[in-house]
Design an enzyme around this catalytic site. Sequence first.
Site, mmCIF file in Angstrom:
data_model
loop_
_atom_site.group_PDB
_atom_site.id
_atom_site.type_symbol
_atom_site.label_atom_id
_atom_site.label_comp_id
_atom_site.label_asym_id
_atom_site.label_seq_id
_atom_site.Cartn_x
_atom_site.Cartn_y
_atom_site.Cartn_z
ATOM 1 C CB CYS A 39 -45.707 2.423 17.324
ATOM 2 S SG CYS A 39 -47.054 2.754 15.922
ATOM 3 C CD GLU B 67 -50.730 3.720 17.231
ATOM 4 O OE1 GLU B 67 -49.459 3.931 19.113
ATOM 5 O OE2 GLU B 67 -50.191 3.870 16.833
#
Length: 533
Positions: free
Chosen positions: A277, A243
Amino acid sequence: MTDVTSSASNSVIDINPATGTAVAELNETDLASVPERLARARQAQRRWAAKSFKERASHIDLMRRYLVDRAEDLARTVSESNGKTRIDALATEVLPCALACQWYAGNAEKVLRPAMRRPGSLLFANKRTQVSHLPLGVVGIISPWNYPLSIPFGEIVMALMAGNAVQLKVAAATPAVGRAIEHIVSAGELPEGLFQHLVGSGSKVAGAWFEHGIDKLFFTGSVNAGKTLMAQAAHTLTPVSLELGGNDPMIVLADADLERASNGAAWAGYQNAGQSCGGVERIYVEAPVYDDFVERLAKKTRALRHGPGHADQVNVDIGSLTTEGQLRTVQQHLEDALAKGARIEAQSQPVGDVEKGLFFPATLLTGLRDDMLTVCEETFGPLLAVEKVDNAEQALEKANRSNLALTSSVWTGDNKRGRALAARLETGVTTINDHLYTHGLSEAPWGGWKESGIGRTHGPEGLLEMTHPKVINWDLLPAKRNLWWYPADRATYKGLLNALRFAFPKNAGQWLGASLKLTPFLIRKMFSRWKVD
């Protein structure tokens, strides 16, 4: 001031980025011990995998109780190590960990228990298939500093409920949180060696893991670091789940509730000092409501307070950035935007002594260009860039330009229209009239497209990522041979043609003719002995 230092005795000192004071000191792990650590983990994992899901869940429940009982202490540790506010740490770190314990303990068996698959064709009506999901073995987790508790802990719980051992390497900037995770897991009374926390360089730890046989790596961090780890993993064909961040767009349509949209933008853009994020970085607003939206968001931005606040940190909205390097990146992106014509519409107000910490004001920008760094790269800081668009199609086109595709959001008064637009956004997650919360939904898969990474964590998909799918297939009939087995002869060739026409007939007549020819051949082929002279 540095966010982390190493002493001469190979220890790591955790520095509070909001105050510059030392939080904790941890000894680095001797990587020569990795083979022995993995051997102990595998021994413990075999005992752990033999436990039922209910037995594993009882250990996870002990961790949940510890989290709830010591919520304030854990929030304080995260705040002091990462720089975020105490409220932020409680809401986005501690609470999601408790929720994760509850969901995975309660649902892992439903997702991972063996399941039967129906035959896909009458040609295989005599076959039965069972799909099981077996533990990977020893899972490695390298976690980031922006959510140093909730990101790795959710993956730890997933791995444990799937029957794995876990080795954790937290970010170098937040080692104190790694020690806190040790205490949480210790409360679960796991077999000795099943969970281990390693301290040191992420690349060096990963290299040792790959060399000595970790079964899978879960990494959350930058795109460049993820690509480097993936290249390392290729040499041993070690699977990875990555990720790698986002540059997330928010689309505000003309029929949106602008009060909610501006509140949501402030939260999703500035929370955790913008170091999320899955937070908003780019906002595309339809022209009829652009001025109104910017005015509302500017007022809310000016009302926000950044700084260390009081000792309990409940009188400030935004804490410090976590590393000096990230502060420099945010400053560079702002300078670049201003040099290319952007305007600062509003900034938050400092509270307390901000000079000692890595603070940066929440900043609202307008007058954007597509070549600005904050538009085309991940800023990972409290900068919100707003751009006027003619319509939803233009907003969609601009939103999908990015090479990062983690999350996005659509703000509208028409949910049906919002879902239709959401389906066209090239991101792993799209929310409607909300943003920056789905990482806390244990039931929802988390991950992105493009350079935002590969694989998923959370939800059933995350549990499945922690396992090997195992197929067991057997025959219900005492057949001697399958249709396509030796010997090869004209009868076998015709039998295969009739099987094909039986499975895919042009009409009823062809099906009947094929079945009449196929049935006696199958009986002879499958149930008679193969006579060899």
